[in-house]
Enzyme design. Sequence first.
Site, PDB file in Angstrom:
ATOM      1  N   GLY A  54       1.727  -4.427  -0.104  1.00  0.00           N
ATOM      2  CA  GLY A  54       0.258  -3.414  -0.548  1.00  0.00           C
ATOM      3  C   GLY A  54       0.439  -3.941  -1.823  1.00  0.00           C
ATOM      4  O   GLY A  54       1.365  -4.356  -3.063  1.00  0.00           O
ATOM      5  N   GLN A 104      -2.214  -3.677 -10.841  1.00  0.00           N
ATOM      6  CA  GLN A 104      -0.901  -4.113 -11.194  1.00  0.00           C
ATOM      7  C   GLN A 104      -1.418  -4.976 -11.640  1.00  0.00           C
ATOM      8  O   GLN A 104       0.116  -5.477 -12.179  1.00  0.00           O
ATOM      9  CB  GLN A 104      -0.312  -3.610  -8.998  1.00  0.00           C
ATOM     10  N   CYS A 122       7.467   0.407  -5.005  1.00  0.00           N
ATOM     11  CA  CYS A 122       5.980  -0.099  -6.166  1.00  0.00           C
ATOM     12  C   CYS A 122       6.916  -1.591  -6.724  1.00  0.00           C
ATOM     13  O   CYS A 122       8.219  -1.313  -6.762  1.00  0.00           O
ATOM     14  CB  CYS A 122       5.578   1.079  -6.236  1.00  0.00           C
ATOM     15  N   LEU A 123       6.355  -2.360  -6.513  1.00  0.00           N
ATOM     16  CA  LEU A 123       6.146  -3.771  -7.161  1.00  0.00           C
ATOM     17  C   LEU A 123       5.884  -3.583  -8.648  1.00  0.00           C
ATOM     18  O   LEU A 123       6.475  -4.063  -9.130  1.00  0.00           O
ATOM     19  CB  LEU A 123       4.875  -4.551  -6.479  1.00  0.00           C
ATOM     20  N   HIS A 154      -0.698   5.047  -0.989  1.00  0.00           N
ATOM     21  CA  HIS A 154      -0.306   4.118  -2.116  1.00  0.00           C
ATOM     22  C   HIS A 154      -1.379   4.013  -2.603  1.00  0.00           C
ATOM     23  O   HIS A 154      -1.341   3.283  -4.603  1.00  0.00           O
ATOM     24  CB  HIS A 154       0.953   3.481  -1.348  1.00  0.00           C
ATOM     25  N   GLU A 155      -1.429   2.650  -1.896  1.00  0.00           N
ATOM     26  CA  GLU A 155      -2.189   1.676  -2.721  1.00  0.00           C
ATOM     27  C   GLU A 155      -3.198   1.886  -3.846  1.00  0.00           C
ATOM     28  O   GLU A 155      -4.303   2.356  -4.738  1.00  0.00           O
ATOM     29  CB  GLU A 155      -2.694   0.574  -2.330  1.00  0.00           C
ATOM     30  N   HIS A 182      -3.305   3.820  -6.513  1.00  0.00           N
ATOM     31  CA  HIS A 182      -3.052   3.203  -7.414  1.00  0.00           C
ATOM     32  C   HIS A 182      -4.747   3.489  -8.615  1.00  0.00           C
ATOM     33  O   HIS A 182      -4.660   3.061  -9.239  1.00  0.00           O
ATOM     34  CB  HIS A 182      -2.865   1.795  -7.059  1.00  0.00           C
TER      35      HIS A 182
HETATM   36 ZN    ZN Z   1       2.302   0.403  -6.202  1.00  0.00          ZN
END
Ligand code: ZN
Length: 158
Positions: free
Chosen positions: A46, A51, A88-89, A130-131, A134
């Site tokens: 995701g 991000q 998380c990226l 999660h997304e 953000h």
């Molecule tokens: Zn994330």
Amino acid sequence: MALRNIRTDDDPILRKKSRAVEKFDSRLWELLDDMRDTLYHAEGVGLAAVQVGVLRRVVLVDVGDGLLELINPEIIETEGIQCMEEGCLSLPGKQGHTMRPMTVKVKAQNRDGKWCVYKGTDLKARAFCHELDHLDGILYTDKLASKAEIEKYAKKED
Ligand code: ZN
């Protein structure tokens, strides 16, 4: 193919609230295409627009069953509970357990502005939560499960 830089660690933009998308135009489609390339290149499940430095309510999710483009997404229903490890990226090299609903229903617009409803269970439910977090400047590290919660809910899976 165009990759965008993924913002990481204490980059302050990750704490900002994203704004609703109002125009479903070529600029949005370019963002979506770049986010897709960036997500697959990073091998994530995701990615939220924030991000890659864009404060718009745009999220991509792909848990291996196809790409979902979620614009102005909202959670409309949740069911059950799960406690699993998340990463998380934007927080490379880290992992932690969080409590999330087991099933999540999300309402979102597609790239043409049409509203659709998506249902996710397990990993997909986690990815939705999660997304979407953000978009409000929330990271999974804000929601780490306690040791007691991890023990309680990890046991249930046996
Ligand atoms: Zn994330």
